[in-house]
Design a protein around this motif. Structure first.
Motif, PDB file in Angstrom:
ATOM      1  N   VAL A 113       0.850  -1.192   0.000  1.00 42.89           N
ATOM      2  CA  VAL A 113       0.000   0.000   0.000  1.00 42.89           C
ATOM      3  C   VAL A 113       0.884   1.239   0.000  1.00 42.89           C
ATOM      4  O   VAL A 113       1.947   1.255   0.624  1.00 42.89           O
ATOM      5  N   LEU A 114       0.442   2.241  -0.742  1.00 45.84           N
ATOM      6  CA  LEU A 114       1.134   3.535  -0.736  1.00 45.84           C
ATOM      7  C   LEU A 114       0.252   4.542  -0.006  1.00 45.84           C
ATOM      8  O   LEU A 114      -0.890   4.780  -0.415  1.00 45.84           O
ATOM      9  N   ASP A 115       0.789   5.136   1.064  1.00 48.87           N
ATOM     10  CA  ASP A 115       0.073   6.198   1.778  1.00 48.87           C
ATOM     11  C   ASP A 115       0.526   7.528   1.158  1.00 48.87           C
ATOM     12  O   ASP A 115       1.620   8.009   1.408  1.00 48.87           O
ATOM     13  N   GLY A 155      -5.727  -2.598  -9.137  1.00 46.17           N
ATOM     14  CA  GLY A 155      -5.516  -1.976  -7.819  1.00 46.17           C
ATOM     15  C   GLY A 155      -6.561  -0.894  -7.550  1.00 46.17           C
ATOM     16  O   GLY A 155      -7.235  -0.418  -8.467  1.00 46.17           O
ATOM     17  N   VAL A 156      -6.651  -0.525  -6.284  1.00 46.70           N
ATOM     18  CA  VAL A 156      -7.690   0.428  -5.873  1.00 46.70           C
ATOM     19  C   VAL A 156      -7.046   1.614  -5.155  1.00 46.70           C
ATOM     20  O   VAL A 156      -6.101   1.425  -4.383  1.00 46.70           O
ATOM     21  N   ASP A 166      -0.864  -2.364  -4.726  1.00 44.01           N
ATOM     22  CA  ASP A 166      -2.201  -2.956  -4.742  1.00 44.01           C
ATOM     23  C   ASP A 166      -3.247  -1.937  -4.293  1.00 44.01           C
ATOM     24  O   ASP A 166      -4.401  -1.984  -4.707  1.00 44.01           O
ATOM     25  N   LEU A 167      -2.800  -1.047  -3.399  1.00 42.07           N
ATOM     26  CA  LEU A 167      -3.730  -0.064  -2.819  1.00 42.07           C
ATOM     27  C   LEU A 167      -2.998   1.255  -2.645  1.00 42.07           C
ATOM     28  O   LEU A 167      -1.826   1.265  -2.250  1.00 42.07           O
ATOM     29  N   VAL A 168      -3.681   2.354  -2.993  1.00 37.78           N
ATOM     30  CA  VAL A 168      -3.171   3.687  -2.649  1.00 37.78           C
ATOM     31  C   VAL A 168      -4.203   4.321  -1.730  1.00 37.78           C
ATOM     32  O   VAL A 168      -5.410   4.262  -2.023  1.00 37.78           O
ATOM     33  N   LEU A 187      -2.594   6.855 -10.449  1.00 40.30           N
ATOM     34  CA  LEU A 187      -3.002   5.805 -11.390  1.00 40.30           C
ATOM     35  C   LEU A 187      -1.784   5.093 -11.979  1.00 40.30           C
ATOM     36  O   LEU A 187      -1.802   3.892 -12.215  1.00 40.30           O
ATOM     37  N   ARG A 188      -0.731   5.847 -12.203  1.00 36.76           N
ATOM     38  CA  ARG A 188       0.478   5.248 -12.791  1.00 36.76           C
ATOM     39  C   ARG A 188       1.082   4.202 -11.849  1.00 36.76           C
ATOM     40  O   ARG A 188       1.426   3.107 -12.274  1.00 36.76           O
TER      41      ARG A 188
END
Ligand SMILES: C[S@@+](CC[C@H](N)C(=O)[O-])C[C@H]1O[C@@H](n2cnc3c(N)ncnc32)[C@H](O)[C@@H]1O
Length: 215
Positions: free
Chosen positions: A11-13, A104-105, A76-78, A97-98
Motif C-alpha cells: 500500500v502507498l500512503d 488496484g484500488v 495494490d492499494l493507494v 493511477l500510474r
C-alpha cells in the motif's frame, strides 16, 4: 469491501504526514510505503514506526504527490487522507493511477464544499466564529482548499469508474466540542450514519467525500 488478502500486498500512503494511517495499514498486514513533502513529518513517521515495531514493514521517503518516485504498477492499494486538497489534483491523480497495479484500488478521503453550509461558512460571521487564516494549532495551511465539483470532474476524466460517498452533516459541529485526538465515532457521526443511510439524497450536503478508483 475487504481489500486486504495477503501480507504480500503493498500500500502507498499518498501524502502520509506523520504516518499515523500508514502504521494502521501496517498493523492490518500490508507492506507500507509513504511519502510526504515535509521532512519533519517523514522523520516523525520513521520514529513512530520504530517505536511500534513496524520499521521492517514501512518505508517512508520525502516526495511530492505530483511526481512520485515509484515505478509504475507497484501498488495494490493507494490511500490518501486529506491530501488532494493540498496538491495539483490532475498531476497527483495521474501519478496515483500510474503507480497502481492493474486492478488496484485508490481510496482518498477529502474535505469538499457543500451547498448552503459553505455559503454560511464563508460569511463574515462564519469566518469570525471559525477563522480560515493559516494556523498551526488549527492545522490550516496556505495551500489547502476544499474540493469542488470541478475537481471531481477532473478526477472522473482520468478515472471514469470513480465512485464517491459523502459524509459529515451534523458531525461538522464536532470541531467545536471534541478533542482532535479522539478517534472514536462521536454521537453526531452515529446520527449522520443513520440519517444518510435513511435519506441518501442528503449526501451532497456532506462536507467529507470518500473517492474510490479502480485501475
Ligand atoms: C492534512 S495533512 C494529512 C497527512 C496525513 N495523510 C494524515 O492524515 O495524517 C496534509 C499533508 O500533505 C503534505 N503535502 C502537502 N503538499 C504536498 C505535496 N505536493 N506532495 C506531498 N505531500 C504534500 C503535508 O506535508 C501534510 O503532511
Amino acid at each position: 469491501m475487504r481489500y486486504f488478502t495477503s501480507s504480500d500486498q503493498k500500500v502507498l500512503d499518498f501524502g502520509c504526514g506523520p504516518g499515523v494511517y500508514s502504521l494502521l495499514w501496517a498493523q492490518v498486514g500490508y507492506e507500507v510505503f509513504g511519502f510526504d513533502i515535509s521532512p519533519n513529518n517523514i522523520a516523525v513517521a520513521k520514529r513512530l514506526a520504530e517505536k511500534y515495531g513496524f520499521e521492517e514493514r514501512t518505508h517512508f521517503t520525502l516526495g511530492v504527490a505530483e511526481e512520485c518516485a515509484y515505478p509504475s504498477d507497484s501498488f495494490d492499494l493507494v490511500t490518501g487522507i486529506d491530501i488532494l486538497h493540498h496538491v495539483d489534483i490532475q498531476r497527483a491523480v495521474r501519478e496515483c493511477l500510474r503507480v497502481l497495479k492493474r486492478g488496484g484500488v485508490a481510496i482518498f478521503k477529502e474535505p469538499i464544499e457543500a451547498p448552503v453550509f459553505d455559503r454560511l461558512r464563508n460569511t463574515r460571521l462564519g469566518t469570525w466564529l471559525v477563522p480560515k487564516t493559516p494556523s498551526y494549532e488549527r492545522h490550516v495551511t496556505e495551500d489547502e482548499r476544499k474540493l469542488v465539483a470541478d475537481d471531481l470532474e477532473t478526477i472522473r476524466a482520468l478515472a471514469p469508474d470513480l465512485s464517491t460517498r459523502r459524509f459529515r452533516l451534523f458531525s461538522r459541529l464536532d470541531s467545536f466540542f471534541r478533542e482532535g485526538g479522539d478517534r472514536r465515532a462521536s454521537a453526531l457521526e452515529m446520527i449522520d450514519g443513520r440519517v444518510l443511510g435513511a435519506l441518501p439524497f442528503l449526501e451532497p450536503f456532506g462536507g467529507v467525500i470518500v473517492l474510490t478508483i479502480t485501475k
